[in-house]
Design an enzyme around this catalytic site. Structure first.
Site, PDB file in Angstrom:
ATOM      1  N   CYS A  58       0.796  -1.238   0.000  1.00 11.84           N
ATOM      2  CA  CYS A  58       0.000   0.000   0.000  1.00 11.84           C
ATOM      3  C   CYS A  58       0.824   1.281   0.000  1.00 11.84           C
ATOM      4  O   CYS A  58       0.265   2.377  -0.020  1.00 11.84           O
ATOM      5  CB  CYS A  58      -0.971  -0.034   1.160  1.00 11.84           C
ATOM      6  N   HIS A 113      -3.146   8.140   6.109  1.00 11.76           N
ATOM      7  CA  HIS A 113      -3.378   6.813   5.539  1.00 11.76           C
ATOM      8  C   HIS A 113      -4.786   6.358   5.944  1.00 11.76           C
ATOM      9  O   HIS A 113      -5.530   5.853   5.115  1.00 11.76           O
ATOM     10  CB  HIS A 113      -2.297   5.847   6.018  1.00 11.76           C
ATOM     11  N   GLU A 134      -1.536   5.979  13.883  1.00 11.43           N
ATOM     12  CA  GLU A 134      -1.375   7.189  13.078  1.00 11.43           C
ATOM     13  C   GLU A 134      -1.890   8.423  13.829  1.00 11.43           C
ATOM     14  O   GLU A 134      -1.277   9.496  13.782  1.00 11.43           O
ATOM     15  CB  GLU A 134      -2.133   7.010  11.751  1.00 11.43           C
ATOM     16  N   LYS A 159     -10.490   8.026   2.843  1.00 13.31           N
ATOM     17  CA  LYS A 159     -10.848   6.663   2.429  1.00 13.31           C
ATOM     18  C   LYS A 159     -12.335   6.367   2.578  1.00 13.31           C
ATOM     19  O   LYS A 159     -12.840   5.400   2.017  1.00 13.31           O
ATOM     20  CB  LYS A 159      -9.978   5.642   3.162  1.00 13.31           C
ATOM     21  N   HIS A 204     -10.068   1.796   0.463  1.00  9.49           N
ATOM     22  CA  HIS A 204      -8.609   1.639   0.440  1.00  9.49           C
ATOM     23  C   HIS A 204      -8.234   1.066  -0.923  1.00  9.49           C
ATOM     24  O   HIS A 204      -8.532  -0.091  -1.219  1.00  9.49           O
ATOM     25  CB  HIS A 204      -8.153   0.729   1.578  1.00  9.49           C
ATOM     26  N   PHE A 247       1.793  -3.207   3.957  1.00  8.02           N
ATOM     27  CA  PHE A 247       2.245  -4.517   4.431  1.00  8.02           C
ATOM     28  C   PHE A 247       3.757  -4.606   4.287  1.00  8.02           C
ATOM     29  O   PHE A 247       4.351  -3.982   3.408  1.00  8.02           O
ATOM     30  CB  PHE A 247       1.633  -5.628   3.571  1.00  8.02           C
TER      31      PHE A 247
END
Lengths: 348, 263
Positions: free
Chosen positions: A112, A238, A249, A267, A272, A330
């Site tokens: 990502c 994110h 975050e 998002k 996502h 990831f």
């Protein structure tokens, strides 16, 4: 993304035809991008424009389809016997040929963070004189691997995703294609002021509990851009709405930025988009700077206790000169991009 | 065209099923010894805990093996090194497994297989195993993967003014995927590159030039790795094995080559 199934690629590009490259094509033909690349091609030459694009799963969906239609000998069906769409570089190779470019072409696949890191790789190539410009971007479409994979990790929300909400239940998966043309000097347009990359060195699918890597990437981006946290007007977080990501975050933002910084996750609107999230959110950050409209956080009702006053629910009209975009993936891969409005001038 | 370098080659590592380690590969390339008669089983990187070592995918096993060896031979601490991981096809065995499972019983996709299926899995395990928070990247460029990764590594050394680790690997394809993404055996290579050469390190200069003809591999090692997707890397390692000045061309795109000069 509706309509891709019936939107085959132009004949000259039929070798690359698959759902992921169809979405890429839809992105390339949007917003005058192809014309902008054509103009750059005549300015610099086709071999002086690099292609650096990101993806998480590229066109693995085509391989998945082949496995449902194997012939009696266990081979792919004839229409899918095209090696280029069964390898990660499918997307980078397609974009290069679709745009008639002849420089280097690379696909970045760091989950990502992929299409955020493309800005960093392209900037270095241009700075070292190996290209005069670069097409950067990212594309990801839904496929079985991602759909069943994220479900197996129990990261998918059964409901609309609610970034930073105390009741958030996971991510919504989205599809997207996005591109940007990066040049050393431009007649118009915003600036890439800096970027920071790091790794958590912690876990394959879970972020570091104190956001170690996220902080390192943020610090590196601010340092390269030579700016202080207080000079940041907007942060596109994110903010996946996964339990862990948003908590970590939110802590990093609360501890690093003044109360006046406006931060949000978009998002709720896009889902996502995985390997495309970097470019999608870079584009949203650039639009925020250009129009002075800062997007809030859709579906955020009750903020998580970890959230500071920076994380906003409602859209706001506000003059904004500098923005950050956060992308974490990831494998603990992190990237933070710093952008400046067109009237700001390059930081260096 | 602009040149990059000279860069110092501080560390070299090589591992293939038929040439398990740089010492053996170098001797076979030089014609000093025949290749082992039988292929080796996959490497077991000391970086992983014993249980992880057994469970690790082939990509992770071969990538971590050469990454560790290159750092060792360079005398560089892995934790401080940014890294570039390049693989043509990524984990072909996991891709085959995922596609086959999705076609038969999709809800049986395993979460571990899924997170190991990302192209940056080997890079992720490397950063976790070494505790390195220095940036890594994971790239692919189809037939041009090795040259594209080498170029990105060199650019990072120059632009960051620090040593960078380059790791490239491809593994054996399984199932129906092998008919469209063929690759046999395991092949992993790694280089540690820097700006400031130690006394013994060799120096390398890169140039991007017009052309499509890459240098062909000619040593006795060529036939042993020819059917792995990363085989285009071999001409560079043939040069490195022979301690003499040389130049080779690696294919970088349909009409560009990456010329590598070693002194």
């Amino acid at each position: 993304m509706p309509g891709l199934e019936t939107a085959a690629l132009p004949d000259r590009l039929s070798q690359w035809d698959c759902r992921n490259n169809r979405l890429a094509w839809r992105g390339l033909v949007s917003d005058g991008f192809i014309d902008a690349v054509k103009a750059a091609r005549s300015r610099y030459g086709a071999d002086r424009i690099a292609v650096v694009v990101g993806t998480s799963t590229s066109s693995i969906g085509a391989s998945e389809e082949a496995y449902t239609r194997l012939d009696p000998d266990g081979r792919y069906p004839a229409d899918l016997r095209r090696p280029i769409i069964h390898t990660p570089h499918s997307i980078g190779n397609f974009v290069q040929h679709a745009l008639g470019l002849e420089g280097t072409s690379v696909t970045v696949a760091t989950a990502c963070s992929s299409s955020a890191k493309v800005f960093a790789q392209a900037e270095r190539m241009i700075r070292c004189g190996l290209a005069d410009a670069a097409v950067v971007g990212g594309v990801d479409t839904l496929c079985g691997s991602v759909l069943f994979g994220f479900n197996s990790l129990e990261l998918v929300s059964p409901d609309r995703c609610q970034p930073f909400d105390v009741a958030r239940r996971g991510i919504n998966l989205g599809e997207a294609a996005g591109f940007a043309l990066l040049e050393r000097e431009a007649f118009a347009g915003s600036w890439l002021l800096g970027y920071g990359e790091s790794n958590d060195a912690h876990h394959m699918s879970s972020p570091h509990p104190e956001g170690r890597g996220a902080r390192l990437a943020l610090q590196a981006a601010l340092k390269l851009a030579a700016i202080q946290p207080g000079e940041i007007d907007y942060i596109n977080l994110h903010g996946t709405a996964s339990h862990k990501n948003d908590e970590v975050e939110a802590l990093v933002v609360a501890e690093t930025f003044p109360e006046s910084t406006f931060a949000s996750s978009t998002k709720g609107w896009t889902g996502h988009t995985l390997g495309a999230a970097g470019i999608v959110e870079a584009a949203i950050s650039l639009l925020a700077l250009e129009h002075g409209v800062l997007p809030g956080t859709l579906n955020l009702d009750t903020p998580d206790p970890a959230c500071g006053p920076q994380i906003q629910r409602e859209n706001a009209q506000r003059d904004a000169r500098r923005a950050l975009s956060f992308s974490f993936g990831f494998g603990g891969s992190n990237c933070v991009l710093a952008f400046g409005r067109s009237d700001l001038g390059a930081a260096r | 065209m602009k040149s990059i370098g000279p860069l110092a080659i501080e560390g070299i590592a090589f591992w293939s099923s038929r040439l398990p380690g740089w010492d053996i590969a170098r001797s076979v390339i030089r014609g000093e010894q025949p290749a082992p008669a039988a292929p080796s089983s996959r490497p077991a990187p000391a970086l992983l805990a014993p249980t992880e070592r057994r469970r690790a995918p082939d990509t992770v096993a071969v990538a971590l093996e050469v990454a560790s060896r290159a750092c060792e031979s360079a005398g560089l601490a892995p934790a401080a090194l940014p890294s570039v991981f390049a693989s043509t096809h990524g984990d072909l065995a996991i891709s085959d497994h995922m596609c086959a499972t999705l076609a038969s019983a999709p809800t049986l996709i395993s979460p571990i297989k899924f997170h190991n299926s990302v192209h940056n899995a080997a890079a992720g395990y490397w950063s976790i195993g070494t505790g390195s928070t220095a940036p890594y990247t994971a790239i692919s460029a189809f037939h041009y993967t090795f040259a594209a990764g080498l170029l990105e590594t060199a650019i990072q050394v120059i632009s960051g003014e620090q040593p960078v680790l380059y790791v490239a690997f491809d593994i054996e394809a399984k199932g129906a995927l092998a008919t469209v993404a063929p690759s046999r055996g395991l092949l992993g290579v790694a280089l540690a590159l820097s700006l400031s050469p130690k006394n013994l390190s060799r120096r390398m200069t890169l140039r991007v030039q017009d052309g499509a003809a890459a240098t062909a591999a000619t040593s006795p090692a060529a036939a042993l790795v020819a059917d792995n997707a990363l085989a285009p890397c071999l001409p560079l390692f043939e040069c490195l094995a022979k301690d003499q000045a040389a130049g080779i061309d690696l294919a970088l795109s349909d009409n560009k080559i990456l010329s590598v000069t070693l002194d």
